[in-house]
Design a protein around this motif. Structure first.
Motif, PDB file in Angstrom:
ATOM      1  N   UNK A 101       0.811  -1.216   0.000  1.00  0.00           N
ATOM      2  CA  UNK A 101       0.000   0.000   0.000  1.00  0.00           C
ATOM      3  C   UNK A 101       0.846   1.269   0.000  1.00  0.00           C
ATOM      4  N   UNK A 102       2.170   1.121  -0.177  1.00  0.00           N
ATOM      5  CA  UNK A 102       3.071   2.260  -0.189  1.00  0.00           C
ATOM      6  C   UNK A 102       2.635   3.251  -1.272  1.00  0.00           C
TER       7      UNK A 102
ATOM      8  N   UNK B  83      -7.037  -1.084  -1.056  1.00  0.00           N
ATOM      9  CA  UNK B  83      -6.919  -2.511  -1.357  1.00  0.00           C
ATOM     10  C   UNK B  83      -7.143  -2.769  -2.843  1.00  0.00           C
ATOM     11  N   UNK B  84      -8.153  -2.118  -3.412  1.00  0.00           N
ATOM     12  CA  UNK B  84      -8.464  -2.320  -4.831  1.00  0.00           C
ATOM     13  C   UNK B  84      -7.291  -1.898  -5.702  1.00  0.00           C
ATOM     14  N   UNK B  85      -6.704  -0.744  -5.389  1.00  0.00           N
ATOM     15  CA  UNK B  85      -5.563  -0.284  -6.182  1.00  0.00           C
ATOM     16  C   UNK B  85      -4.399  -1.260  -6.082  1.00  0.00           C
ATOM     17  N   UNK B  86      -4.154  -1.769  -4.863  1.00  0.00           N
ATOM     18  CA  UNK B  86      -3.047  -2.707  -4.677  1.00  0.00           C
ATOM     19  C   UNK B  86      -3.279  -4.003  -5.455  1.00  0.00           C
TER      20      UNK B  86
ATOM     21  N   UNK C 180      -0.650  -7.048  -4.883  1.00  0.00           N
ATOM     22  CA  UNK C 180      -1.089  -8.294  -4.243  1.00  0.00           C
ATOM     23  C   UNK C 180      -1.682  -9.118  -5.378  1.00  0.00           C
ATOM     24  N   UNK C 181      -0.982 -10.126  -5.812  1.00  0.00           N
ATOM     25  CA  UNK C 181      -1.360 -10.854  -7.023  1.00  0.00           C
ATOM     26  C   UNK C 181      -2.437 -11.898  -6.787  1.00  0.00           C
ATOM     27  N   UNK C 182      -2.985 -12.445  -7.872  1.00  0.00           N
ATOM     28  CA  UNK C 182      -3.983 -13.506  -7.772  1.00  0.00           C
ATOM     29  C   UNK C 182      -3.485 -14.667  -6.917  1.00  0.00           C
ATOM     30  N   UNK C 183      -4.324 -15.097  -5.983  1.00  0.00           N
ATOM     31  CA  UNK C 183      -3.976 -16.212  -5.112  1.00  0.00           C
ATOM     32  C   UNK C 183      -3.167 -15.823  -3.902  1.00  0.00           C
ATOM     33  N   UNK C 184      -2.654 -14.587  -3.864  1.00  0.00           N
ATOM     34  CA  UNK C 184      -1.850 -14.167  -2.726  1.00  0.00           C
ATOM     35  C   UNK C 184      -2.738 -13.727  -1.568  1.00  0.00           C
TER      36      UNK C 184
ATOM     37  N   UNK D 227     -14.855  -4.796   7.593  1.00  0.00           N
ATOM     38  CA  UNK D 227     -15.972  -4.375   6.744  1.00  0.00           C
ATOM     39  C   UNK D 227     -15.521  -4.198   5.295  1.00  0.00           C
ATOM     40  N   UNK D 228     -14.349  -3.594   5.113  1.00  0.00           N
ATOM     41  CA  UNK D 228     -13.830  -3.375   3.757  1.00  0.00           C
ATOM     42  C   UNK D 228     -13.583  -4.704   3.056  1.00  0.00           C
TER      43      UNK D 228
END
Length: 250
Positions: A10-11, A28-31, A37-41, A62-63
């Motif tokens: 998130x830097x 989170x969405x941007x990351x 944060x890749x698929x499956x991670x 909640x997010x």
């Protein structure tokens, strides 16, 4: 204050000045979409994200739940929450089923939406289809031809045809939108086929319209594909008017 850890996904993604959970969802969405944060991670722990964003663990929870509802992450019992391997259209399907409500008015609006969307999908498919994608389209057409007279099999193959055009468009959002509409369009197709017995000529004429769409896509004729799809809808206008009487001005 120490610098963020090098492995901080998130830097450089500060929370926007909005509802706290919405801000966490945005970061989170941007990351995720940027591949940090890749698929499956796995996502960082709730405690780590709460500390990173300066919010409570309840806000983070909640997010994350909202992201799960969007189909972006998968929450496991006793296991880390992970990014899904690939986005699917289930959240969109649930939304469209709810929005249409199973009512004739809602389904009629779905027909209008489809008429707006699908000629442009066919246009993109003609411009971007691969040889493998065209071969799959031909296989679906063969299934449709074999299913003439068998309503359940025909509807499945017909839906697959239009779904596959979304795939051929080469646009991920278009693919998700077309697939998300599938349950609503299936309901419309059942109404269409429940009007009465269809003869062999009717089945053949409908199949030929799909054949023309496929031919223009195989030829790479984008404008021709859009027009063939418009003609496909126009041929069904009488039946559509019978199922959904024209609406007057609101």
């Amino acid at each position: 204050m120490s610098a963020p850890a090098l492995d901080d996904p998130f830097d450089g993604l500060p929370l926007q000045q909005t509802r706290l959970a919405d801000g966490v969802i945005g970061a989170l969405s941007e990351a995720i979409l940027a591949g940090r944060i890749g698929p499956g991670q796995a996502l960082p722990s709730e405690a780590r994200m709460a500390a990173r964003f300066g919010v409570s663990k309840q806000v983070v929870r909640e997010a994350v739940r909202q992201l799960e509802a969007l189909g972006a992450v998968q929450i496991g019992q006793g296991r880390p929450t992970r990014v899904v391997e690939a986005l699917d259209a289930q959240p969109l399907s649930r939304f469209w089923r709810f929005a249409a409500g199973g009512t004739r008015a809602g389904l009629a609006e779905a027909v209008e939406l489809r008429r707006i969307l699908e000629p442009q999908v066919a246009r993109l498919a003609a411009a971007r289809a691969t040889p493998g994608g065209i071969a799959e389209l031909e296989a679906i057409l063969a299934r449709m031809e074999a299913a003439m007279g068998d309503v359940p099999r025909w509807i499945t193959a017909d839906l697959d045809f239009h779904d596959h055009l979304g795939q051929l468009s080469g646009n991920r959002l278009v693919r998700l939108q077309v697939h998300g509409l599938r349950p609503v369009i299936e309901a419309v197709m059942h109404l269409f086929n429940d009007r009465g017995e269809r003869g062999p000529a009717d089945w053949r004429a409908t199949w030929q319209r799909h054949r023309r769409v496929a031919d223009t896509i195989r030829a790479g004729d984008a404008e021709g594909a859009a027009q063939a799809m418009l003609a496909h809808f126009a041929a069904a206008d009488e039946a559509i008017a019978e199922i959904f009487p024209p609406r007057g001005p609101d």
